[in-house]
Design a protein around this motif. Structure first.
Motif, PDB file in Angstrom:
ATOM      1  N   ASN A  82       0.861  -1.170   0.000  1.00  8.04           N
ATOM      2  CA  ASN A  82       0.000   0.000   0.000  1.00  8.04           C
ATOM      3  C   ASN A  82       0.903   1.228   0.000  1.00  8.04           C
ATOM      4  O   ASN A  82       1.455   1.598   1.032  1.00  8.04           O
ATOM      5  CB  ASN A  82      -0.929   0.001   1.218  1.00  8.04           C
ATOM      6  CG  ASN A  82      -1.868   1.187   1.202  1.00  8.04           C
ATOM      7  OD1 ASN A  82      -1.794   2.057   0.335  1.00  8.04           O
ATOM      8  ND2 ASN A  82      -2.760   1.245   2.183  1.00  8.04           N
ATOM      9  N   THR A  87      -4.340   6.357   3.262  1.00  9.40           N
ATOM     10  CA  THR A  87      -5.584   5.639   2.979  1.00  9.40           C
ATOM     11  C   THR A  87      -5.370   4.124   3.035  1.00  9.40           C
ATOM     12  O   THR A  87      -4.392   3.611   2.497  1.00  9.40           O
ATOM     13  CB  THR A  87      -6.117   6.015   1.578  1.00  9.40           C
ATOM     14  OG1 THR A  87      -6.253   7.448   1.517  1.00  9.40           O
ATOM     15  CG2 THR A  87      -7.460   5.380   1.308  1.00  9.40           C
ATOM     16  N   HIS A  89      -6.028   0.402   1.864  1.00  4.79           N
ATOM     17  CA  HIS A  89      -6.407  -0.268   0.618  1.00  4.79           C
ATOM     18  C   HIS A  89      -6.288  -1.773   0.813  1.00  4.79           C
ATOM     19  O   HIS A  89      -5.672  -2.242   1.775  1.00  4.79           O
ATOM     20  CB  HIS A  89      -5.491   0.146  -0.546  1.00  4.79           C
ATOM     21  CG  HIS A  89      -5.639   1.569  -0.963  1.00  4.79           C
ATOM     22  ND1 HIS A  89      -6.812   2.104  -1.445  1.00  4.79           N
ATOM     23  CD2 HIS A  89      -4.733   2.585  -0.987  1.00  4.79           C
ATOM     24  CE1 HIS A  89      -6.634   3.371  -1.744  1.00  4.79           C
ATOM     25  NE2 HIS A  89      -5.380   3.695  -1.482  1.00  4.79           N
ATOM     26  N   GLU A  90      -6.840  -2.545  -0.122  1.00  2.82           N
ATOM     27  CA  GLU A  90      -6.708  -3.992  -0.136  1.00  2.82           C
ATOM     28  C   GLU A  90      -6.585  -4.449  -1.587  1.00  2.82           C
ATOM     29  O   GLU A  90      -6.802  -3.662  -2.510  1.00  2.82           O
ATOM     30  CB  GLU A  90      -7.914  -4.664   0.522  1.00  2.82           C
ATOM     31  CG  GLU A  90      -9.225  -4.466  -0.234  1.00  2.82           C
ATOM     32  CD  GLU A  90     -10.422  -5.093   0.466  1.00  2.82           C
ATOM     33  OE1 GLU A  90     -10.253  -5.719   1.521  1.00  2.82           O
ATOM     34  OE2 GLU A  90     -11.533  -4.958  -0.066  1.00  2.82           O
ATOM     35  N   ARG A 111     -19.641  -1.155  -3.370  1.00  2.00           N
ATOM     36  CA  ARG A 111     -18.537  -2.096  -3.537  1.00  2.00           C
ATOM     37  C   ARG A 111     -19.003  -3.311  -4.336  1.00  2.00           C
ATOM     38  O   ARG A 111     -20.196  -3.542  -4.505  1.00  2.00           O
ATOM     39  CB  ARG A 111     -17.953  -2.522  -2.194  1.00  2.00           C
ATOM     40  CG  ARG A 111     -18.912  -3.280  -1.309  1.00  2.00           C
ATOM     41  CD  ARG A 111     -18.297  -3.628   0.044  1.00  2.00           C
ATOM     42  NE  ARG A 111     -19.129  -4.595   0.732  1.00  2.00           N
ATOM     43  CZ  ARG A 111     -19.110  -5.902   0.538  1.00  2.00           C
ATOM     44  NH1 ARG A 111     -18.301  -6.436  -0.334  1.00  2.00           N
ATOM     45  NH2 ARG A 111     -19.913  -6.709   1.208  1.00  2.00           N
ATOM     46  N   SER A 124      -6.065  -8.527   2.740  1.00  3.21           N
ATOM     47  CA  SER A 124      -7.060  -7.653   3.368  1.00  3.21           C
ATOM     48  C   SER A 124      -6.484  -6.287   3.691  1.00  3.21           C
ATOM     49  O   SER A 124      -5.294  -6.048   3.526  1.00  3.21           O
ATOM     50  CB  SER A 124      -7.591  -8.307   4.638  1.00  3.21           C
ATOM     51  OG  SER A 124      -8.309  -9.474   4.315  1.00  3.21           O
ATOM     52  N   GLU A 125      -7.346  -5.427   4.172  1.00  2.54           N
ATOM     53  CA  GLU A 125      -7.032  -4.032   4.420  1.00  2.54           C
ATOM     54  C   GLU A 125      -5.607  -3.829   4.931  1.00  2.54           C
ATOM     55  O   GLU A 125      -5.234  -4.338   5.988  1.00  2.54           O
ATOM     56  CB  GLU A 125      -8.018  -3.428   5.416  1.00  2.54           C
ATOM     57  CG  GLU A 125      -9.412  -3.233   4.867  1.00  2.54           C
ATOM     58  CD  GLU A 125     -10.271  -4.498   4.930  1.00  2.54           C
ATOM     59  OE1 GLU A 125      -9.822  -5.529   5.467  1.00  2.54           O
ATOM     60  OE2 GLU A 125     -11.402  -4.455   4.430  1.00  2.54           O
ATOM     61  N   CYS A 147      -9.438  -3.164  -5.453  1.00  2.96           N
ATOM     62  CA  CYS A 147      -9.550  -2.736  -4.057  1.00  2.96           C
ATOM     63  C   CYS A 147     -11.048  -2.591  -3.831  1.00  2.96           C
ATOM     64  O   CYS A 147     -11.726  -1.874  -4.569  1.00  2.96           O
ATOM     65  CB  CYS A 147      -8.836  -1.412  -3.816  1.00  2.96           C
ATOM     66  SG  CYS A 147      -9.055  -0.816  -2.112  1.00  2.96           S
ATOM     67  N   ASN A 148     -11.565  -3.270  -2.808  1.00  2.00           N
ATOM     68  CA  ASN A 148     -13.002  -3.248  -2.571  1.00  2.00           C
ATOM     69  C   ASN A 148     -13.376  -2.476  -1.312  1.00  2.00           C
ATOM     70  O   ASN A 148     -14.467  -2.640  -0.782  1.00  2.00           O
ATOM     71  CB  ASN A 148     -13.553  -4.681  -2.525  1.00  2.00           C
ATOM     72  CG  ASN A 148     -14.997  -4.754  -2.974  1.00  2.00           C
ATOM     73  OD1 ASN A 148     -15.495  -3.864  -3.670  1.00  2.00           O
ATOM     74  ND2 ASN A 148     -15.677  -5.808  -2.571  1.00  2.00           N
ATOM     75  N   VAL A 149     -12.472  -1.624  -0.832  1.00  3.14           N
ATOM     76  CA  VAL A 149     -12.839  -0.687   0.224  1.00  3.14           C
ATOM     77  C   VAL A 149     -13.949   0.176  -0.393  1.00  3.14           C
ATOM     78  O   VAL A 149     -13.834   0.593  -1.557  1.00  3.14           O
ATOM     79  CB  VAL A 149     -11.619   0.167   0.650  1.00  3.14           C
ATOM     80  CG1 VAL A 149     -12.037   1.299   1.569  1.00  3.14           C
ATOM     81  CG2 VAL A 149     -10.563  -0.719   1.315  1.00  3.14           C
ATOM     82  N   HIS A 152     -13.693   2.670  -3.600  1.00  2.75           N
ATOM     83  CA  HIS A 152     -12.406   2.618  -4.298  1.00  2.75           C
ATOM     84  C   HIS A 152     -12.497   1.955  -5.675  1.00  2.75           C
ATOM     85  O   HIS A 152     -11.923   2.467  -6.648  1.00  2.75           O
ATOM     86  CB  HIS A 152     -11.350   1.924  -3.440  1.00  2.75           C
ATOM     87  CG  HIS A 152     -10.977   2.720  -2.229  1.00  2.75           C
ATOM     88  ND1 HIS A 152      -9.850   2.450  -1.482  1.00  2.75           N
ATOM     89  CD2 HIS A 152     -11.578   3.783  -1.618  1.00  2.75           C
ATOM     90  CE1 HIS A 152      -9.777   3.310  -0.475  1.00  2.75           C
ATOM     91  NE2 HIS A 152     -10.818   4.118  -0.538  1.00  2.75           N
TER      92      HIS A 152
END
Length: 165
Positions: A82, A87, A89-90, A111, A124-125, A147-149, A152
């Motif tokens: 990241n 911020t 991210h994943e 998402r 993950s995050e 990235c599924n935050v 995003h």
């Protein structure tokens, strides 16, 4: 005595051949992944999800870079960093059953619906500056790293990825 030495030599040769072929097992392909953004103060445009009509990804203020963008089928190791300063991210690996078509999306949650989209694994995050690793066996085909935050993916945080036969 010569017979014993010959048998020992043959046994040693056989053992070396077997060990040599075991050592020939292919190592996992290595992919470097950078999760980036232009900072929390940058306006996050929407409508930049994969396969969106009229997509202009140049407007994205966040994204995913991969090196290389294609590997051979088999075990693939993603080293994910990241690179954001502020911020989370994943990175999620999604199989594209139908390349060019949008992924199933949960509008209310902003998402991708991971359960319906073909999730193959994730890192993950990750907090800003942190790294993670994922090794997954991938078959030949087209994939999307996302990235599924919330927000995003729709802001352009995805990258196409190819697994060759």
């Amino acid at each position: 005595m010569k017979t014993i030495l010959r048998r020992a030599a043959l046994g040693l040769a056989a053992a070396m051949l077997m060990a040599g072929s075991a050592g020939a097992v292919q190592a996992a392909s290595l992919v470097q992944v950078s999760l980036w953004d232009k900072g929390a103060s940058a306006e996050m445009p929407m409508g930049l999800a994969y396969a969106t009509p009229g997509l202009d990804i140049a407007k994205a203020t966040m994204g995913i870079r991969t090196l290389p963008g294609a590997v051979k089928a088999g075990d693939v190791t993603f080293n994910v960093k990241n690179d954001s300063k502020d911020t989370v991210h994943e990175m999620i690996v999604m199989y594209l059953a139908d390349p060019g078509k949008p992924l199933p999306y949960l509008e209310a949650e902003n998402r991708v619906d991971e359960d319906k989209a073909g999730d193959k694994g994730e890192v993950s995050e990750l907090d800003p500056g942190k790294s993670g690793t994922l090794t997954v066996e991938l078959k030949a085909g087209k994939y999307l790293l996302i990235c599924n935050v919330p927000g995003h993916y729709g802001a352009g945080m995805w990258a196409e990825f190819t697994v060759e036969p």
